[in-house]
Design an enzyme around this catalytic site. Structure first.
Site, short mmCIF file in Angstrom:
data_model
loop_
_atom_site.label_atom_id
_atom_site.label_comp_id
_atom_site.label_asym_id
_atom_site.label_seq_id
_atom_site.Cartn_x
_atom_site.Cartn_y
_atom_site.Cartn_z
N CYS A 123 0.85 -1.18 0.00
CA CYS A 123 0.00 0.00 0.00
C CYS A 123 0.89 1.24 0.00
O CYS A 123 2.11 1.13 0.07
CB CYS A 123 -0.95 0.00 1.20
N CYS A 133 -4.20 5.84 0.29
CA CYS A 133 -3.82 4.55 -0.30
C CYS A 133 -3.68 4.63 -1.82
O CYS A 133 -3.89 3.64 -2.52
CB CYS A 133 -4.83 3.48 0.08
N LYS A 202 -12.45 -4.86 2.30
CA LYS A 202 -11.87 -4.03 3.36
C LYS A 202 -12.79 -2.85 3.62
O LYS A 202 -13.02 -2.00 2.74
CB LYS A 202 -10.48 -3.54 2.96
N ARG A 212 -3.18 3.12 12.75
CA ARG A 212 -2.72 4.37 12.14
C ARG A 212 -1.71 5.09 13.02
O ARG A 212 -0.85 5.80 12.52
CB ARG A 212 -3.93 5.24 11.81
N ARG A 224 -11.03 7.74 3.96
CA ARG A 224 -10.86 6.69 2.95
C ARG A 224 -12.19 6.08 2.51
O ARG A 224 -12.21 5.00 1.95
CB ARG A 224 -9.91 5.61 3.51
N GLU A 240 -16.81 -7.30 -4.86
CA GLU A 240 -15.39 -7.02 -4.68
C GLU A 240 -14.56 -8.30 -4.76
O GLU A 240 -13.50 -8.34 -5.40
CB GLU A 240 -15.16 -6.32 -3.34
N LYS A 255 -11.69 -7.77 6.08
CA LYS A 255 -11.09 -6.93 7.13
C LYS A 255 -12.07 -5.82 7.47
O LYS A 255 -12.54 -5.14 6.55
CB LYS A 255 -9.77 -6.34 6.62
N SER A 282 -6.34 -3.90 14.58
CA SER A 282 -5.75 -3.26 15.76
C SER A 282 -6.78 -2.83 16.79
O SER A 282 -6.61 -3.04 17.99
CB SER A 282 -4.93 -2.04 15.33
N TYR A 321 -2.70 -9.85 16.00
CA TYR A 321 -1.61 -9.44 16.88
C TYR A 321 -1.52 -10.36 18.10
O TYR A 321 -0.55 -10.30 18.84
CB TYR A 321 -1.83 -7.98 17.31
#
Length: 336
Positions: A123, A133, A202, A212, A224, A240, A255, A282, A321
């Protein structure tokens, strides 16, 4: 139809041995992909305030040791996100041969060879001064993300990552046609075996906020929403995903993950023959962490419940994570 008392579903729940024997959803190390932030200009791991226990790593020994430690736990797949030392409006640091991701890929490939599957997030947001992006152009005073100009840059970034050793390119821009542009560029340069895992579905989500901060990638202006999906839409996900399949994606992705379980199921049922990844992002991670730190829930049980839910919905791979902890917890007795 025979019912109670001859049919008693509780018989299959009466003790842990039975519950484990008939559990429909399995979670293994093979399902885990570990996201790693790599940053230029630091010499030791750097804390991320909004993501407790997650760090930015310098290119070098600290990165190798972190990956080695998780490899020993059974984690064989990592995805890299770069934070460069300089940014401009065309993301030129994203495709330099000595860029932060390119050097990280080379280092890890030299160290681990084919034992480790290397994914590279592709990206421009971490590498541009504006944080979008794609390439920003203007019509008078009105800015817009120039889709077709952006494709040229994304293809160039993807090729540089493949040349550096990436096994899988993961385009996350949501630019129309980006998978096809990357596939064409890779094939033209001899990388026909390099996989593409597309961020096909996404959403424009508030749950990206800690990322971010971690990657210094917040938009300098605007948002975005003109390229990431509307959270109110589910059927659009099929369109998509279909476009990415037609353009040559090998793996699809949804996502965020645990707040979009219905979409994971929808995409998997529509394309059962395609591997499906889901990104436990996140903000989803940080919500659990915050609740656990405050003693509001049992962190281990919550993470295992949510991760099994993502698998149950249809995800074959989960970017999380929590991968280092999950690698330990799935070897222990199930809490269910």
């Amino acid at each position: 139809m025979v019912g109670y008392p001859k049919i008693r579903p509780r018989r299959l729940r009466q003790n842990k041995n039975i519950r484990d024997a008939v559990a429909e959803t399995k979670l293994t190390h093979d399902n885990l992909i570990l996201p790693i932030f790599v940053k230029e200009g630091i010499s030791k791991p750097e804390e991320i305030s909004s993501m407790p226990d997650v760090y930015r790593y310098p290119v070098g020994d600290p990165l190798i040791k972190f990956v080695e430690g998780n490899y020993s736990k059974g984690i064989r797949k990592v995805i890299l996100f770069g934070i460069p030392s300089f940014k401009d409006n065309i993301a030129s640091s994203a495709y330099q041969k000595d860029g932060v991701i390119q050097r990280s890929l080379k280092l890890l490939k030299e160290t681990f060879g084919d034992k480790l599957l290397l994914f590279a997030d592709e990206c421009t947001d971490e590498y541009t001064s504006h944080g979008h992006c794609g390439i920003v152009n203007y019509r008078g005073k009105q800015y817009y993300i120039d889709n077709d100009e952006s494709l040229k840059v994304h293809a160039k970034i993807a090729l540089s990552q493949a040349e550096a050793g990436a096994d899988v390119i993961a385009p996350s821009s949501m630019m129309d046609g980006v998978v096809g542009a990357i596939r064409e560029e890779l094939d033209r340069n001899g990388f026909t075996d390099t996989l593409i895992m597309s961020y096909s579905v996404k959403y424009a989500s508030v749950f990206y906020s800690p990322f971010r901060e971690a990657a210094s990638s917040a938009p300098a202006f605007g948002d975005r929403k003109s390229y990431q999906m509307d959270p109110r839409n589910a059927n659009e996900a099929i369109k998509e995903a279909r476009l990415d399949v037609e353009e040559g994606a090998d793996i699809l992705m949804v996502k965020p993950a645990h707040t979009y379980l219905d979409v994971i199921r929808l995409v998997k049922e529509t394309y059962p023959e395609y591997p499906l990844a889901a990104y436990h992002v996140s903000g989803e991670y940080s919500m659990i962490k915050a609740a656990a730190i405050n003693g509001w829930l049992n962190e281990k049980v919550a993470v295992l419940e949510i991760t099994h839910a993502i698998r149950r919905a249809g995800a074959d791979m989960i970017l999380t994570y929590y991968a280092p902890k999950l690698a330990e917890w799935i070897l222990e007795a199930s809490p269910f």
